[in-house]
Structures are given as structure tokens and as C-alpha cells.
Write a protein that holds these residues in place. Structure first.
Motif: not given
Length: 318
Positions: A46-71
Motif C-alpha cells: 500500500i505504501a509503495a502505491v501511495l508513494a507513487g512508486g507504482v500506479r497499479h496494484l494487482l491481487v490474485w483475489k480480493l480476499d488475498r488482500l484483506s478479509r477485514r471487510g469494507m472498512g
């Protein structure tokens, strides 16, 4: 940047199709659901994206990124939108640059959270049922015992039981835990992990309810990596009949355990009352720094196998 992981999951084809170059691959094997887990790879991505290092973050599946809900997912989406970045969930077919996909992100995020919650609930219930039935809930039993694969209960360990029972007999004779550890080390006997015996190892063994064939109470704790874990306490688990629940055979009986614990408490109380700290193993060495001598190496002396005395500061540490 070639990565077999990307090829196996069909991600490379998508990257080529969209003309994207892989800058960094973040991999993580921690819980994406439990609160308090320190997810260094997630934070780094997340920090790499917000710092401008990358503009696209691709995750294999959304639940691999987070299982904490929409919060949590919603916060990421808002941050990426403000930074002009894009989040893509490959298998789910979601792209945060498509306005209509935000609702789908929300639905899948809450679905992943619900699945994790239900799995956690079922796991806790299964472990509770195992406890009530007298079946071992998991983990390593204390030295001298093993788990019978068929009955799921404790039984004597063929290679450890004799030494474990010898420790019990010595404690019943009111021998100090430190003296017992010294004797075992002198004879070249090792702990289950192949290390040296210490007074703390002996006292931990004596305090284990399972050493007496009783089910222990387990508590949750967070390790240094932020992962939630469970460990046995020194208290026996009380069953439906309001009595300590048996888990199988023990090295000592419940009566012997009570005598051993009473003896350890008595020795500790006596030591604290008289101020006796035991004999230090070696003199502390000093070296000069400025005007005052500083300890170079301080050996700890025993206080009945439960507390340790640090000679240079006279400080007691449990």
C-alpha cells in the motif's frame, strides 16, 4: 520481472495484454482477518502505491488482500483514488478504475469477512467440543508424554517418560529445580528440543496440568510478528461436572502435582522471606568505560528455580 508464481496463476498474460511491467511481488502467509496482525508485506504494498512508486496494484483475489471487510478495503480504495492509482482483483474481475465496480468490491469484501468469521467460529467450537470430550485440542504435550493417534489422549512417551518421572520424584523429595537441571545436564540428558535443562524448564513442567493428565486452560496471545496464537496455562480446564477434565495418562497423579506445587511455593516464600538468593555460579567480569566499571558479562544465580538474581543490579525478574 519473471516470477513462476505469476505464470502459474495466469497473471502474466493479463500483464502482457495491458502492457504492464512487474516492479515488485509481495507475498504473505499471515491472517488477513484477525485484528492486531502485523502485515508488513500488505503495508509495504500500500505504501509503495501511495508513494507513487507504482500506479497499479494487482491481487490474485480480493480476499488475498484483506478479509477485514469494507472498512479496510474501502479505505484502500479511497486512498488509491486520491493518489490516482488502481486496484485490480484478478480472479474476481474487479478494477477500481471502473466506478461501477466499487459496489462489487464492497460485497466481496464483506463476503470474505463473513467466511473468515464463520471459519473461526467453527474452529473454536470444534476445539471446545474436543476439550469437553477429553480429546487433546492440539499442540505439544509436556515432556514425558505423547498423544495417542487413535484415542487423541495423552500416554507415556517411550523415550522421555523415565526422565520425566525422575524429575517428578526429585521434586517430591523437595529438591530445588536448579539442582535437578544441573544433574540432568551433567549426565548429558537433553530437553525435547535438544537443549540444556534449566530451572525454569523444570518449574514449567511442574506447573503444567497435562503433566498430571489434566486438560489445560488455553489463552490467546499475540506473538512478536503480530500473529494470534494459543498457549496452555497452568490452570486445569473444568469440565461440565465442575471437576478438572482428564486428558489421559500423566507422569504424576493429581495428588502428587498438588504436593509438588506446594513445595515450590514453600521454597519461594522461604527464599523471599529470608532474602536468600542462592550461590552465584561465577563472579561477574567488569571492564572500564569512562570513570565507572561496567559489567562485561553477568552470570545469573538461581532463586529456587523460579526467580533469577542479577548480581550487578540486585534486580529480581520473574
Amino acid at each position: 520481472m519473471a516470477d513462476p508464481w505469476l505464470a502459474e496463476r495466469g497473471v502474466e498474460l493479463r500483464l502482457k495484454r495491458e502492457g504492464l511491467t512487474v516492479r515488485k511481488v509481495w507475498k504473505e502467509e499471515l491472517s488477513a482477518f484477525k485484528a492486531g496482525v502485523v502485515r508488513e508485506e500488505f503495508d509495504s504494498a500500500i505504501a509503495a502505491v501511495l508513494a507513487g512508486g507504482v500506479r497499479h496494484l494487482l491481487v490474485w483475489k480480493l480476499d488475498r488482500l484483506s478479509r477485514r471487510g469494507m472498512g479496510q478495503v474501502g479505505q484502500v480504495l479511497d486512498q488509491f483514488e486520491a493518489a490516482g492509482a488502481r486496484l485490480v482483483a484478478h480472479v474476481d474481475g474487479l478494477d477500481s478504475s471502473v466506478p461501477q465496480h466499487r459496489g462489487l468490491f464492497a460485497w466481496l469484501a464483506e463476503q470474505a469477512r463473513s467466511e473468515s468469521f464463520n471459519t473461526s467460529t467453527r474452529t473454536r467450537r470444534t476445539k471446545a467440543e474436543k476439550k469437553n470430550s477429553g480429546a487433546w485440542p492440539g499442540g505439544q504435550p509436556p515432556y514425558g508424554l505423547r498423544i495417542n493417534r487413535r484415542t487423541k489422549q495423552t500416554e507415556p512417551h517411550p523415550k522421555e517418560y523415565a526422565t520425566s518421572r525422575r524429575i517428578a520424584d526429585a521434586l517430591l523429595r523437595n529438591e530445588a529445580a536448579g539442582a535437578i537441571a544441573d544433574k540432568l545436564n551433567t549426565e548429558g540428558l537433553k530437553t525435547r528440543r535438544g537443549g540444556k535443562w534449566r530451572s525454569s524448564t523444570i518449574t514449567q513442567l511442574a506447573h503444567s496440568p497435562t503433566w498430571a493428565g489434566l486438560m489445560p486452560v488455553h489463552e490467546r496471545y499475540t506473538d512478536r510478528a503480530g500473529r494470534e496464537r494459543r498457549r496452555a496455562t497452568g490452570e486445569p480446564f473444568i469440565g461440565p461436572d465442575s471437576k478438572p477434565l482428564r486428558i489421559g495418562e500423566g507422569v504424576v497423579t493429581t495428588e502428587e502435582r498438588a504436593r509438588i506445587l506446594a513445595g515450590l511455593r514453600s521454597r519461594t516464600s522461604e527464599s523471599l522471606a529470608t532474602g536468600r538468593r542462592g550461590k552465584p555460579r561465577a563472579q561477574s567480569s567488569f571492564h572500564w568505560v569512562g570513570e565507572k566499571p561496567q559489567p562485561l558479562e553477568v552470570d545469573r544465580a538461581r532463586l529456587d528455580g523460579i526467580f533469577y538474581f542479577v548480581p550487578d543490579t540486585a534486580r529480581l525478574a520473574a
